[in-house]
Design a protein around this motif. Sequence first.
Motif, PDB file in Angstrom:
ATOM      1  N   ALA A 150      22.748 145.948  97.519  1.00  0.00           N
ATOM      2  CA  ALA A 150      21.885 146.318  96.540  1.00  0.00           C
ATOM      3  C   ALA A 150      22.349 147.468  95.645  1.00  0.00           C
ATOM      4  N   ASP A 151      22.897 148.428  96.413  1.00  0.00           N
ATOM      5  CA  ASP A 151      23.201 149.675  95.640  1.00  0.00           C
ATOM      6  C   ASP A 151      24.444 149.191  94.377  1.00  0.00           C
ATOM      7  N   HIS A 152      25.032 148.229  94.483  1.00  0.00           N
ATOM      8  CA  HIS A 152      25.947 147.784  93.505  1.00  0.00           C
ATOM      9  C   HIS A 152      25.484 146.723  92.643  1.00  0.00           C
ATOM     10  N   ASP A 177      24.547 146.520  89.616  1.00  0.00           N
ATOM     11  CA  ASP A 177      24.796 146.350  88.303  1.00  0.00           C
ATOM     12  C   ASP A 177      26.230 145.682  88.412  1.00  0.00           C
ATOM     13  N   THR A 226      20.512 142.266  99.983  1.00  0.00           N
ATOM     14  CA  THR A 226      20.227 143.304 100.699  1.00  0.00           C
ATOM     15  C   THR A 226      21.384 144.282 100.825  1.00  0.00           C
ATOM     16  N   THR A 227      22.544 143.709 101.373  1.00  0.00           N
ATOM     17  CA  THR A 227      23.856 144.272 101.619  1.00  0.00           C
ATOM     18  C   THR A 227      24.334 145.090 100.470  1.00  0.00           C
ATOM     19  N   SER A 254      15.324 142.269  93.044  1.00  0.00           N
ATOM     20  CA  SER A 254      14.208 142.880  93.327  1.00  0.00           C
ATOM     21  C   SER A 254      13.524 142.405  94.264  1.00  0.00           C
TER      22      SER A 254
END
Length: 269
Positions: free
Chosen positions: A50-52, A54, A47-48, A104
Motif C-alpha cells: 500500500a505504501d508503494h 504510486d 495491502t502489502t 483505497s
Amino acid sequence: LGFKVAAAPFHAWTPDVYQGAPTPVVAFMASAVKAAGFAALVRVFVTTFADHADDWQPAVYGLAILTLVVGSFMAIVQRDAKRMLAYSSISHAGFILVGVQAASDEGISSVLFYAVAYTFLVIGSFGVLSIVSGEGDRGTSLDHLDGLSTRRPALALALTVFLLAQAGVPLTSGFVAKFAVIGAAVEARSYWLAIAAMVTAGVSAFLYLRIILSMYLGQAEDDAPTIRVPRAAGLAIIVAFVITVGFGLVPGELDDITRDAVPVLIAAG
C-alpha cells in the motif's frame, strides 16, 4: 497474477481452455479460481504494498484498460458461446482491476463485492450452458441456443437474467458491482479509466444481446435433442439466480460485509 486472473496481455490461454474443458470445470475455473487470483492480487498489492501504490498503480491502470478493451471487443466477434463467455470473463477481470487500481478502502470493497457477484453470475451462466450443450459438450455454438425460450423457457429466463447482470443492467448484482468499481475509480481521480470501463460495458452489452436474441428469436432445429435438467444443476442455477437478483434489489447486506472485511484485510496485510 495477471496470468491467473486472465488479464491482457496474459489472457491468450483463456478462450482455448474455456472452449476445450468440460463446462462444469470451466464454471469452477471462471468463478473460484479467478476469485482466488484476485484475492491474492489484493493482498499483494493493495495491502502489502500500500505504501508503494504510486509505483504499481500505473501498471495496473494500463492492464485494466487493455483487459477491458481486449475482452469486450474480442467477445463480440465469436460464434462459440463458451469462447464468448471466455472473453466476457476477461472483460470482467478488467473491471475488477479498475477497483484494484484505486488502491483505497472503497476500491477493496468494490473488488470484494464484484468477486462475489461475478462468482454466482458465472456459475449460473455456465450451468445453463452445460445443460443445453448436453453430454460431452456437444453443442456450445450460438446456434445451439436458438429457440431455447420455446424449448426450455425457465432456462432461457435464467440465462437472460445472468447475461443482463453481466451487462450491468439495473436491479441485478452486476449493476451494483460495476457501479461500485467505477465509483472507486472516480474517487481515486482515475477518470479516463472510469470512462473506458463505461464504454467497454456498452460494447459488451452487444455480446449479451446477441445471445438473448438467439434464445428468443432463433429457430431451433426440428431434430434438436431434448434438454433434460438434472436436479443438482437446476438447484445450483436457482441459487445463483436468487443471489443475482437479490443482491441487485437489496445490495446493502453484501455491501456491509465487504466494507467490514476491508480493515481485516488491511490488518492481515
